[in-house]
Design a protein around this motif. Structure first.
Motif, PDB file in Angstrom:
ATOM      1  N   HIS A  87     -15.281 -30.977  80.962  1.00 25.12           N
ATOM      2  CA  HIS A  87     -14.591 -31.349  82.194  1.00 25.12           C
ATOM      3  C   HIS A  87     -13.101 -31.449  81.908  1.00 25.12           C
ATOM      4  O   HIS A  87     -12.682 -32.146  80.972  1.00 25.12           O
ATOM      5  N   ILE A 175     -15.951 -36.699  88.282  1.00 23.90           N
ATOM      6  CA  ILE A 175     -17.175 -35.942  88.022  1.00 23.90           C
ATOM      7  C   ILE A 175     -18.201 -36.201  89.116  1.00 23.90           C
ATOM      8  O   ILE A 175     -18.852 -35.281  89.623  1.00 23.90           O
ATOM      9  N   SER A 178     -17.141 -34.585  92.474  1.00 24.67           N
ATOM     10  CA  SER A 178     -17.240 -33.122  92.464  1.00 24.67           C
ATOM     11  C   SER A 178     -18.646 -32.648  92.790  1.00 24.67           C
ATOM     12  O   SER A 178     -18.851 -31.460  93.081  1.00 24.67           O
ATOM     13  N   ILE A 283     -15.543 -27.084  83.660  1.00 24.98           N
ATOM     14  CA  ILE A 283     -15.432 -27.514  85.056  1.00 24.98           C
ATOM     15  C   ILE A 283     -14.035 -28.086  85.229  1.00 24.98           C
ATOM     16  O   ILE A 283     -13.713 -29.148  84.698  1.00 24.98           O
ATOM     17  N   HIS A 285     -11.172 -29.781  87.152  1.00 24.82           N
ATOM     18  CA  HIS A 285     -10.966 -30.701  88.265  1.00 24.82           C
ATOM     19  C   HIS A 285      -9.485 -30.834  88.637  1.00 24.82           C
ATOM     20  O   HIS A 285      -9.106 -31.777  89.330  1.00 24.82           O
ATOM     21  N   PRO A 290     -13.319 -28.320  92.551  1.00 24.45           N
ATOM     22  CA  PRO A 290     -13.562 -27.834  91.180  1.00 24.45           C
ATOM     23  C   PRO A 290     -13.674 -26.322  91.085  1.00 24.45           C
ATOM     24  O   PRO A 290     -14.012 -25.629  92.052  1.00 24.45           O
TER      25      PRO A 290
END
Length: 384
Positions: A87, A175, A178, A283, A285, A290
């Protein structure tokens, strides 16, 4: 024995056809003109290089003839654990987040301190109960949740923002938030049920497909094995049965007052292989929504797959938009009096490929029992 007709060359349609044929039915699969194999558009677009909950695939292969492990071995393929997703946040920080409970706790403790790690762990422990409720209402049973207690058990009385507030750190909150666009919505009222994805991954892990040399393969290779299974089970594949009645309708459809999910813009490119590129999933952000990128080393080079949730379009093949608790409850039921059984990405289990396979299994149970009086559900089989 009259033929059973399955509408839709979707993942659910193929699964229903293979299962019902193994149960002894004569099965026709109406593709509606869609090609089997390399161009199964709804399933192929959604099957990422990483699989979650492979038990649904194992159950499908076992109940349609040959176990998944045996099928993979015959084709010199193997499912192995995928590395943690990385992430990336707007402040430049990166977090590789494992799925296993103890490893999650260790890395979050090292990165953010024990209190934050404990809040994350406790939140996911609470989501274990949400997952158990989801299994009762759509995954392992076609029952619909009624009454306040069941709605609360599914966390339909709270939003993802409520869940994000529990986890104790902005990165972890990002997280959680998303999960709304990943599920096909940008609604601030997206229900807390969507957070159960975190505990599904923690419980069942994340897996990827490789060949005998360890080269990564797209998860769509499993669809090729299913095509072979249809031939083995002598499923008759036809194009367009017109207005004839179907036993199972596996085309995704949005009911009235319900919108299709927001599907991300997808792209696929190739890069020259430089050294030994490892498999990776990032991923990002850092934008408003995302962006998920997979880098998959293959024999020919590096395959780069991207899903950009900043650019999305409505696509019912990705299921229904879960913008609120009410919209989740409007998912199309598996069995309804006076209508053919339904199984698709729009079913109560949700749009994930494993969920679509679960909906197909439920539809098969209902159709087989209606026609033969025999209950072929796994619990009854094990009880016998």
């Amino acid at each position: 024995m009259p033929s059973l007709r399955i509408r839709g060359a979707t993942l659910a349609g193929i699964a229903c056809a293979a299962r019902l044929a193994k149960l002894g039915h004569i099965v026709e699969l109406d593709t509606g003109g869609d090609d089997l194999g390399a161009h199964w558009s709804p399933a192929q677009d959604r099957l990422a290089p990483v699989l979650t909950l492979p038990a649904t695939w194992r159950d499908l292969f076992k109940k349609s003839g040959r176990t998944l492990d045996a099928e993979l071995a015959r084709s010199s393929l193997e499912l192995i654990e995928a590395p943690p997703a990385i992430h990336r946040f707007v402040d430049g920080a990166e977090l590789p987040l494992p799925t296993e409970r103890g490893r999650q706790f260790a890395i979050l403790t090292a990165r953010y301190g024990q209190p934050v790690a404990e809040r994350w762990r406790d939140t996911l422990d609470a989501l274990d109960e949400v997952w158990l409720a989801a299994r009762r209402f759509g995954v392992e049973s076609p029952a619909s949740p009624t009454g306040g207690a069941n709605l609360r058990a599914l966390w339909l009385d709270r939003t993802l923002a409520d869940v994000a507030e529990r986890v104790g750190h902005p990165h972890l909150a990002e997280i959680v938030l998303s999960l709304a666009p990943l599920a096909g919505t940008r609604s601030r009222r997206a229900p807390g049920l969507l957070a159960s994805r975190l505990v599904v991954e923690r419980t069942f892990g994340r897996w990827r497909l490789v060949d005998a040399d360890g080269a990564a393969l797209p998860a769509t290779r499993l669809l090729g094995l299913l095509e072979e299974r249809l031939a083995t089970r002598r499923v008759r594949v036809v194009e367009g049965l017109g207005a004839e009645e179907h036993s199972v309708d596996c085309l995704p459809r949005a009911p009235l007052l319900t919108r299709a999910a927001l599907a991300p813009a997808t792209s696929h490119s190739w890069e020259d292989r430089a050294g030994e590129e490892p498999f990776s999933e990032v991923i990002d952000h850092t934008g408003r929504w995302p962006v998920v990128t997979w880098r998959v080393p293959t024999a020919e080079g590096v395959s780069v797959l991207t899903r950009d949730y900043n650019h999305a379009h409505r696509a019912v093949s990705w299921g229904l938009e879960p913008r609120s608790a009410r919209s989740v409850l409007r998912r199309v039921p598996i069995d309804r009096a006076g209508a053919p059984s339904r199984a698709s990405a729009c079913s109560p289990a949700g749009p994930e490929p494993w969920a679509e396979l679960a909906s197909a299994a439920l539809a098969v149970y209902e159709v087989h029992e209606r026609l033969t009086g025999e209950d072929c559900r796994p619990t009854n089989r094990s009880r016998r």
